[in-house]
Design a protein around this motif. Sequence first.
Motif, PDB file in Angstrom:
ATOM      1  N   GLY A 164       0.797  -1.218   0.000  1.00  0.00           N
ATOM      2  CA  GLY A 164       0.000   0.000   0.000  1.00  0.00           C
ATOM      3  C   GLY A 164       0.826   1.263   0.000  1.00  0.00           C
ATOM      4  O   GLY A 164       0.315   2.342  -0.263  1.00  0.00           O
ATOM      5  N   MET A 191      -1.323   7.610   2.354  1.00  0.00           N
ATOM      6  CA  MET A 191      -2.445   6.698   2.159  1.00  0.00           C
ATOM      7  C   MET A 191      -3.771   7.396   2.474  1.00  0.00           C
ATOM      8  O   MET A 191      -3.921   7.982   3.551  1.00  0.00           O
ATOM      9  CB  MET A 191      -2.277   5.464   3.042  1.00  0.00           C
ATOM     10  N   ASP A 232      -8.547   3.901   2.521  1.00  0.00           N
ATOM     11  CA  ASP A 232      -7.793   2.658   2.315  1.00  0.00           C
ATOM     12  C   ASP A 232      -7.245   2.068   3.608  1.00  0.00           C
ATOM     13  O   ASP A 232      -6.662   0.977   3.594  1.00  0.00           O
ATOM     14  CB  ASP A 232      -6.615   2.912   1.362  1.00  0.00           C
ATOM     15  N   ARG A 279      -8.565  -1.457   4.731  1.00  0.00           N
ATOM     16  CA  ARG A 279      -8.096  -2.509   3.820  1.00  0.00           C
ATOM     17  C   ARG A 279      -6.615  -2.788   4.053  1.00  0.00           C
ATOM     18  O   ARG A 279      -6.176  -3.937   4.043  1.00  0.00           O
ATOM     19  CB  ARG A 279      -8.338  -2.084   2.369  1.00  0.00           C
ATOM     20  N   PHE A 280      -5.836  -1.732   4.268  1.00  0.00           N
ATOM     21  CA  PHE A 280      -4.415  -1.906   4.544  1.00  0.00           C
ATOM     22  C   PHE A 280      -4.210  -2.721   5.822  1.00  0.00           C
ATOM     23  O   PHE A 280      -3.354  -3.615   5.879  1.00  0.00           O
ATOM     24  CB  PHE A 280      -3.723  -0.548   4.685  1.00  0.00           C
TER      25      PHE A 280
END
Length: 404
Positions: free
Chosen positions: A203, A330, A334, A337-338
């Motif tokens: 990521g 980031m 996200d 999800r990371f």
Amino acid sequence: MLYAMLSHNGAFPIIALLFAAALALLAGRLRARWLAVPVWVLAGFAALFCAAGLYGSWRIHSITAATPAPGEMVDVGGYRMHILAEGASPLGAAPVIWIAGQHSAGFALKHLHDGIKADYRSILFDRPGAGWSEAGPFPRRTALEAAELHTLLERAGERGPFVVVGHSYGGLLAVNFARRYPEQVAALVLLDATPPDSLVYGGFDGLAMVSRLGMLQALARSVGVQSDLLDVMASRNPRAADQYLPVKEALGENLALINRAEAGPKAGWATASIFSEGAHPQVLDTAFDLVVYDGELGDMPVYVVLPGTLQSLDWDDDEAVTAFQAATGMPAADLSRFAHISEAMRYRFLQVSSAARLLRAPAGTGHLFPYETPGFVIDLVRQAVASPVPADDAVGGANAPQRR
């Protein structure tokens, strides 16, 4: 090519002197004064860097000359690597090889080595550029370092098969060594090893930051500034200072010894080079040699040891999350999800062998559990030597006692 040149003590002031001379020559030939003046200024700065480099070279030489290698220096093909092998294993018991995280010197796991050398053959070594080892060829790559380790052991007269223990990025080297030389590995102990998936799907490009820090450390040491990479990382992230406290406590004087052995620029350039293999977009070219995929280790005994706490970031801590986003870029959307991916990929090495088993470090420990709970790791490695195939009641198993 540039890394290879700059990794040698004394190279920096020579290069700076050549730049200063070239710029002075250019300035002397320029007829327009408005062009010549800034060139003369640049030549002056280059001369200052040359002077700083001369001071740095003298300081590096004085520090390293007073810090001789505690082990043996072994030629592995035109350059020498450092290896420290102590103790003797009982008949039939495998010697233990320790591989530290990042691109650290072998002495970064000296506290674990000291914990078993009275009963088993225990081996520490420095990868080229780290510790007392010479710089070796560039670029640094994990595949190359697996071959170098094999040559080192052979020429040092160390006989396997070995129990190979690797922490973090050292675990990635350990599993690559096992894939290339399976006959040399009795068992593999992966202490929260870095999965190649994290380099591709992480990521954010975290290794690029570590690579840049390695460059900064190398340049600083070239001009006599003896900065420590851990301290630099901690200064960029104050929370890291607390995280690395167990490392300093576990290593004690050995940490200062490592810093003296790595007083020159070679360690920084080696760090910059090795971590570039996992940085974007370089990882697309190196991934095939770097990855050890499902089933590639056959039925080799593999202990996959994960921290007691998998998440290194407290996602309920708004300040920590904001700092993480600032460092990585980031988007907030996200983050969840990371968090899921970063936890799930820690289990990837369970797929490399049919005899892989998952174990957990004591509750509350993080990625640095080899320093937080060294007794747990020593017990586990003793068990791996005594019985390479992970048992259901292995140290760190669901019903196993956990000691600090």
